[in-house]
Motif scaffolding. Sequence first.
Motif, PDB file in Angstrom:
ATOM      1  N   MET A   1       0.839  -1.203   0.000  1.00 46.18           N
ATOM      2  CA  MET A   1       0.000   0.000   0.000  1.00 46.18           C
ATOM      3  C   MET A   1       0.871   1.249   0.000  1.00 46.18           C
ATOM      4  O   MET A   1       1.799   1.370   0.799  1.00 46.18           O
ATOM      5  CB  MET A   1      -0.947  -0.010   1.198  1.00 46.18           C
TER       6      MET A   1
ATOM      7  N   VAL B   1      -5.296   5.962  -0.732  1.00 44.86           N
ATOM      8  CA  VAL B   1      -4.371   5.676   0.356  1.00 44.86           C
ATOM      9  C   VAL B   1      -3.558   6.953   0.557  1.00 44.86           C
ATOM     10  O   VAL B   1      -3.113   7.576  -0.411  1.00 44.86           O
ATOM     11  CB  VAL B   1      -3.462   4.477   0.011  1.00 44.86           C
TER      12      VAL B   1
ATOM     13  N   LEU C   1      -5.691   7.032   5.273  1.00 44.58           N
ATOM     14  CA  LEU C   1      -6.577   7.121   4.116  1.00 44.58           C
ATOM     15  C   LEU C   1      -7.090   8.541   3.932  1.00 44.58           C
ATOM     16  O   LEU C   1      -7.187   9.303   4.887  1.00 44.58           O
ATOM     17  CB  LEU C   1      -7.785   6.189   4.304  1.00 44.58           C
TER      18      LEU C   1
END
Length: 156
Positions: free
Chosen positions: A49, A76, A93
Amino acid sequence: MTDRQVRLGDLGAWLIKGNADRVDLAGRFARDPRIDSWCVRPGYRSRLMRAGQPVVFWASGSRGHLPYGVWGVGRVAGGPVEGEPGAAWTVPLDLTVLDEPLRVRRELLRADARLAGAEVFRQPMAANPSYLTVAEIAALREYLPVPGSRPALGRL
């Protein structure tokens, strides 16, 4: 069923889940539709991520009293943050939960042949993060509000 390896070349979006049967997600998001972090399981997926990657929020549940499915979209905002030993990690986020009439019901998505094989349907109990392929996020975009409409979602 074996877990499919996520490859960045076919990653369309990360998918994070929250169980609306266990937590009052509807009440929480009615008060504040922004999500600035969420729990993810430590592992190779979380380590993939990165800031700027698309992310979808999926509300799950089994009681049938809420419109479960895609409740929000965003990006993200940074790499995962490791928790204390044995604790969950979190990922920052920039995600907004959609107004209820704009949420995309899982029944609608499951009925779409392009989305019926998504991991969230194949392995609904799998830990966060799950994912959508490039083809699956392209299909999902057809159900989401047009960028610039209320709320402003940006380009997912």
